[in-house]
Design an enzyme around this catalytic site. Structure first.
Site, short mmCIF file in Angstrom:
data_model
loop_
_atom_site.label_atom_id
_atom_site.label_comp_id
_atom_site.label_asym_id
_atom_site.label_seq_id
_atom_site.Cartn_x
_atom_site.Cartn_y
_atom_site.Cartn_z
N ARG A 52 40.65 -14.79 -26.76
CA ARG A 52 39.05 -14.11 -26.99
C ARG A 52 38.29 -14.12 -28.93
O ARG A 52 39.10 -13.08 -29.62
CB ARG A 52 38.93 -13.37 -25.92
N ALA A 54 34.64 -15.23 -30.14
CA ALA A 54 34.47 -16.58 -30.96
C ALA A 54 35.14 -17.66 -31.79
O ALA A 54 35.85 -17.92 -31.92
CB ALA A 54 32.81 -16.91 -31.44
N ARG A 95 35.32 -22.29 -22.02
CA ARG A 95 33.97 -21.38 -22.20
C ARG A 95 32.69 -21.65 -22.88
O ARG A 95 32.82 -22.23 -23.84
CB ARG A 95 34.81 -19.60 -23.20
N GLN A 198 36.98 -4.44 -23.92
CA GLN A 198 37.35 -4.78 -25.47
C GLN A 198 37.27 -3.53 -26.52
O GLN A 198 37.97 -4.05 -27.12
CB GLN A 198 36.59 -6.19 -25.63
N ASP A 239 28.46 -14.40 -30.71
CA ASP A 239 29.36 -15.71 -29.91
C ASP A 239 28.30 -17.54 -30.70
O ASP A 239 29.33 -17.81 -30.32
CB ASP A 239 29.13 -15.57 -29.35
N ASN A 249 25.60 -12.23 -27.96
CA ASN A 249 27.21 -11.42 -27.81
C ASN A 249 27.16 -10.60 -27.24
O ASN A 249 26.40 -10.74 -26.08
CB ASN A 249 27.34 -10.29 -29.45
O1 MRU Z 1 34.49 -12.28 -24.18
P1 MRU Z 1 34.72 -12.27 -25.80
O2 MRU Z 1 35.94 -11.01 -25.35
O3 MRU Z 1 35.80 -13.48 -25.60
O4 MRU Z 1 33.18 -11.07 -26.40
C1 MRU Z 1 34.09 -11.37 -27.57
C2 MRU Z 1 32.31 -10.99 -28.36
O5 MRU Z 1 31.66 -10.74 -27.87
C3 MRU Z 1 32.75 -10.90 -29.87
O6 MRU Z 1 32.00 -9.81 -29.62
C4 MRU Z 1 32.10 -11.95 -30.34
O7 MRU Z 1 32.47 -13.17 -30.15
C5 MRU Z 1 32.23 -11.92 -31.88
S1 MRU Z 1 33.79 -12.49 -32.36
C6 MRU Z 1 34.33 -11.72 -33.90
#
Ligand code: MRU
Length: 347
Positions: A52, A54, A95, A198, A239, A249
């Protein structure tokens, strides 16, 4: 690419004709790697959060296109460009919010026309290049962000934006890593980031792994933390960034931006230009993923709410450009994007 004691691992690699992913669902308890030779399985892995973040989603999808092309070539020979389509569609459906996924698929697709014969070598070369470019972009953003911040007592970050969320090094966490390497930050705060945790599962694991002390807070503590004056900068990833500088985000990011403005801290977004979506005029055009209520009603596989309770589970929120003090990309920094007409100058 060079690594050091504060930058020790990568979340995916290609070896023996297969894509290997660190299963992020099992961290911090278990470091388990999964190997993939099928693009549909990779699409499931993205959907199910094996990988996961982006940029990491985009890089993973790029390697998955290599797997899909191998399969299409075996099945259909010269007609591989048609045969690969269902796999590309499955990847695109994995996604919805992280635009890096679609950006990576478009980039690999851009190579199709020039290929003669077996597509695998050319597409693998492209996927590898995209991966290396992401790490280089992160290092550049780390330097730019750290220069803008200078020396601070404390920073607060959200979700996981580090090596685990990218090709390596990280975006917002790359800035944090750089600040730490340069001795420019006192305390690194990370919020736990419900419902997938996370922050506590991934960011804390990654920072401990890389020898960078981390202090976890529950998200509800952010107002107390920012109000206490212990944090001068909130540093987050993205994202998808709309043309006007609105930022999608991890849900909870907008809360932090509001709090930062209220308490006089500054708010930095760090993302490669592959996260900018010029087609999205503003944040209202960004599709926001809603995930299963079960993720909110339970935690680590155990119910934390009574049977019969419902839940709304948007995975992302949109921070208006007005609340953003700086957007840091590998091509440069836009300060106060709302006053500069967004991020068009970076494209
Ligand atoms: O649901 P996730 O864990 O994929 O969400 C990730 C985020 O929101 C991060 O902040 C974003 O992808 C930036 S990662 C460099």
């Amino acid at each position: 690419m060079h690594r050091n004691m504060h930058d020790t691992f990568r979340p995916m690699y290609w070896k023996g004709g297969r894509l290997h992913l660190l299963d992020q669902r099992l961290l911090p308890h278990e470091e388990h790697w999964l190997a993939y030779d099928n693009a549909f399985s990779v699409a499931e892995a993205i959907r199910d959060m094996v990988v996961r973040g982006a940029p990491a989603i985009g890089i993973t999808a790029a390697y998955a296109v290599v797997l899909a092309a191998r399969d299409a070539w075996r099945r259909a020979g010269e007609a591989w460009r048609e045969a690969i389509e269902p796999a590309l569609q499955a990847l695109a459906a994995a996604r919805p919010t992280a635009v890096n996924l679609f950006w990576a698929l478009d980039r690999l697709r851009g190579r199709f026309a020039g290929i003669t014969g077996d597509p695998e070598p050319a597409l693998l070369e492209e996927a590898r290049a995209l991966h290396e470019e992401d790490i280089a972009a992160n290092r550049r953003m780390g330097a730019l962000g750290a220069e803008l911040i200078g020396s601070v007592a404390g920073v607060l970050t959200h979700c996981n934006t580090g090596s685990l969320a990218t090709g390596g090094f990280g975006t917002a966490l790359g800035v944090v890593r750089t600040l730490w390497q340069r001795g420019q930050v006192g305390t690194v705060y990370a919020d736990e980031t419900r419902p997938w945790l996370q922050g506590s599962r991934l960011t804390a694991w990654e920072l401990v792994q890389d020898g960078i002390p981390v202090t976890l807070v529950v998200e509800g503590a952010a107002a107390s933390l920012l109000g206490s004056g212990r944090v001068q900068w909130v540093v987050v990833g993205a994202d998808r960034i709309a043309a006007n500088g609105d930022v999608a985000n991890k849900v909870g990011t907008c809360n932090l931006a509001v709090l930062a403005r209220h308490f006089g801290a500054r708010f930095m977004v760090v993302a490669p230009t592959s996260t900018i979506d010029p087609q999205a005029k503003d944040g209202s055009a960004i599709p926001i993923e809603t995930r299963a209520p079960a993720e909110v009603l339970g935690c680590a596989g155990r119910a934390v709410a009574p049977e019969g309770a419902g839940a709304w589970n948007p995975a992302f929120d949109v921070t208006p450009a007005q609340l953003v003090d700086a957007i840091v990309t590998e091509r440069g920094v836009v300060e106060r994007p709302a006053e500069r007409g967004g991020v068009a100058s970076l494209l």
